[in-house]
Write an enzyme that holds these catalytic residues in place. Structure first.
Site, PDB file in Angstrom:
ATOM      1  CB  SER A  61      -0.900   0.020   1.241  1.00  0.00           C
ATOM      2  OG  SER A  61      -1.558   1.263   1.396  1.00  0.00           O
ATOM      3  CE1 TYR A 116      -4.459  -1.848   5.244  1.00  0.00           C
ATOM      4  CE2 TYR A 116      -3.588   0.316   4.659  1.00  0.00           C
ATOM      5  CZ  TYR A 116      -4.104  -0.906   4.284  1.00  0.00           C
ATOM      6  OH  TYR A 116      -4.264  -1.204   2.950  1.00  0.00           O
TER       7      TYR A 116
END
Length: 691
Positions: A568, A581
């Site tokens: 990501s 995250y």
């Protein structure tokens, strides 16, 4: 005129529909014929649209078709007068291959399939309906040492023996002459090959085909019951089938190794079979002897090669012992196959197509079969099961005596067969590759699975939601393209099961996409220890487990491979309220670098993709992450994708298929020398530029 055309159009449609229905029924029963084996035909008349006169036609299954799935478009349509006139220009058996090209000058109308080598048989035999089939029981008689005498004993004069001849124009002339000389006959046994029957109607031809097959089956069953011992000899102590769980675990461990060996000359896909028929055969005393004789029916050995590789170790041999022996046996097999080619090749023979086995038999475990795609690998295994049934039947009633090796070579390296191979479509980009995609039941994972399958890969669709995974796998095309497996990437047991599923379904694994994930969006002080552990278990630990087990299989295969991490932009960008995250994505990003450095010596490339803002179709966003991120940014949840797009340089929303395209770019041939790379797929987020 219009009435005549209408009447004959109706009659033609009826004849063709009857032929297709008959073919489908015959092709649906593996006792009757094997996949893509045999052919059927019908004769009739139609108004020639040019002359307005009746013309006699032949409708016959075309080259490469399958009876079980035959449709009208798979039929070749030829003018019967022109086809039969070819007998007057036939140059003799030494030049009979030239006749196949001549069939094109007999075609009627446009479209339809290319005529096959067996077209002459159907056109020259004087009967309105003809079936040529490859039933196990019929081939058992055809490959018996005293097949001609057995044919008379079993059928009297209603079925006639035809000595072995390679399929072609001369065989059609032979059968036509035999039928003419035996008006009482309903069909014939073709030595070393199969059966042919005929009838005045479609129903009669079908009934006669089944009559021949059932009569042969009953005779073989009766003779088998009279025997005091098994046709394959006694079961060898220690060579019996392992218990199912142990058998399949050993098969999964061996499959990547065997696939790598079978792919020495060109990449292959695999299929595993542990049916009772196979497990019984590999347990018997005569396994090596009968295996060495090879198959006989041309359709069989074109798929299976002339003989299998047979492992000569007991069932309880360890995986390491079996691998060591397989390596030795594979080298010996290649030497034997090269010698076989050298013995029979002539100056105009096609080049050797590879010396690796298509069938590998392992006592206690089963059979591994190989081909250029999953369907071919599966069908090769099915054909060898047919061959086992043929050998059992022949040994029960006589002695198994397949056609001579030189005749097998003439068919395997037939110029016509080579031409058929050359006409095959060019393989897709990822043909012969096996992909394992985690989290593939929805969103990005599903898009990746769909793109990889579209480019020719076989896909293992892995997801905690096994129903979602099954839906995706079925949509991709079923078992010859994709299989579903449920599992949790945080469980080493489940991850090992995913890789085993790839090995048992397709032979191994070449391309792995670490996509499974979840997102917990909280500020630091609200992030619990459980939040942190769950986030890292799924993506950091889960990616590690998947990479480790996949790399183990890839190293065993010795075929290289690709491992892709769907990381990501948050791995390099400090987003708000995102500590768990973002930290685990950074962990994944560094795993890419570490594993690229470690696995390069095995030709395993490890790369990553950094998406951002993939909202549409995302299981993560639909599961609550979207609502929380929308709250953080002060927008409505349904507007989140557009919001993300507006903060990018390109002002474009990122979709799952954009990520899938990046996976293809990294695993296709164009970036073959790239490893350790992260590709942003975020429409341009300057703060996440890689440095």
């Amino acid at each position: 005129m219009s009435t005549r055309i209408s009447d004959h159009t109706s009659q033609t449609a009826h004849a063709v529909s009857d032929l297709v229905a008959r073919s489908n029924r015959l092709g649906a029963d593996p006792r009757v014929t094997n996949y893509a084996g045999g052919n059927t035909s019908a004769k009739g008349s139609e108004i020639d649209p040019v002359t307005g006169e009746l013309v006699d036609l032949l409708w016959v299954k075309g080259s490469g078709g399958d009876l079980g799935t035959l449709t009208e478009k798979n039929l070749a349509v030829l003018r019967l007068d022109r086809l039969r006139a070819l007998a007057g220009v036939y140059p003799g058996v030494e030049r009979e291959d030239e006749m196949v090209a001549a069939f094109d000058f007999c075609l009627h109308g446009k479209g339809g399939a290319a005529p096959s080598i067996d077209t002459a048989m159907h056109g020259l035999v004087d009967a309105p309906h003809v079936d040529h089939l490859h039933p196990d029981a019929g081939i058992a008689i055809a490959t018996s040492a005293d097949g001609e005498a057995l044919t008379t004993e079993i059928f009297g004069d209603t079925v006639v023996w035809v000595p072995w001849r390679r399929p072609g124009f001369q065989l059609g002339l032979d059968i036509a002459a035999i039928k003419a000389a035996n008006p009482q006959a309903i069909g014939c046994i073709l030595g070393g090959h199969g059966i042919t029957s005929w009838g005045a109607t479609s129903a009669e031809a079908e009934a006669r085909s089944l009559q021949i097959i059932r009569t042969a089956e009953e005779f073989i069953a009766a003779r088998t019951a009279e025997r005091s011992e098994h046709p394959f000899g006694a079961e060898r102590p220690g060579f019996g089938a392992l218990p199912e769980a142990e058998r399949r675990a050993k098969a999964a461990a061996l499959a990547p190794v065997i696939r790598g060996l079978a792919s020495t000359d060109s990449p292959q896909l695999g299929h595993y079979t542990d049916s009772d028929v196979v497990l019984d055969f590999v347990s018997r005393e005569r396994l090596a002897e009968l295996g060495a004789l090879g198959t006989s029916c041309p359709d069989h050995f074109l798929r299976t090669k002339v003989s299998p590789l047979v492992v000569d170790l007991p069932a309880d041999a360890s995986v390491d012992e079996t691998v060591a022996r397989l390596t030795e046996l594979h080298a010996e097999y290649r030497d034997r196959y090269q010698a076989y080619y050298d013995r029979h090749a002539t100056s105009d023979s096609p080049a050797i197509r590879g010396a690796d086995p298509a069938i590998v038999l392992v006592p206690g475990v089963g059979m591994f079969s190989y081909g250029r795609n999953k369907q071919t690998a599966r069908v090769a295994g099915e054909f060898y099961v047919n061959a086992i049934n043929v050998m059992r039947g022949a040994e029960a009633i006589s002695t198994y005596a397949p056609i001579e090796e030189s005749q097998k070579f003439r068919i395997e390296y037939w110029a016509l067969e080579e031409a058929k191979l050359q006409r095959m479509p060019r393989p897709k980009t990822l043909a012969t590759r096996v992909a394992l995609v985690t989290g593939a039941g929805s969103g990005i994972g599903r898009a990746i699975a769909e793109r990889l399958a579209a480019e020719g890969a076989c896909v293992v669709v892995a997801d905690r939601n096994v129903e979602g995974a099954r839906e995706v796998a079925e949509a991709l095309g079923g078992d010859d393209v994709a299989v579903a497996v449920g599992g949790d990437v945080t469980s080493a047991h489940d991850v090992a099961a995913m890789v085993d599923a790839a090995a048992l379904a397709f032979g191994g694994v070449d391309l792995v996409v670490n996509n499974a994930g979840l997102s917990i969006s909280k500020p630091l002080l609200d992030t619990t220890e459980a939040d942190w552990d769950l986030q890292h278990d799924v993506m950091a630990k889960g990616s590690f487990l998947v990479a480790r087990e996949s790399a183990r299989a890839m190293i065993a295969q010795k075929m290289g491979g690709d491992i892709i991490y769907i990381a990501s932009k948050n791995g390099v960008f400090a987003g708000p309220n995102n500590v768990a995250y973002g930290a685990t994505k950074a962990d994944q990003a560094h795993q890419v670098r570490l594993l690229a450095a470690e696995l390069g010596e095995h030709q395993i490339r490890v790369n990553g993709i950094n998406p951002d803002g993939v909202v549409r179709g995302s299981g993560i966003f639909a599961g609550g992450w979207g609502a929380k991120r929308a709250e953080v940014y002060g927008v409505e949840e349904q507007d989140l994708g557009a919001f993300y797009a507006q903060r990018t340089l390109l002002k474009r929303e990122v979709l799952p298929e954009n990520v899938a395209a990046a996976v293809l770019a990294l695993t296709g041939p164009d970036l073959s020398h790239t490893t350790g790379l992260h590709i942003p797929v975020d429409s341009g987020v300057a703060a996440a530029f890689l440095r």
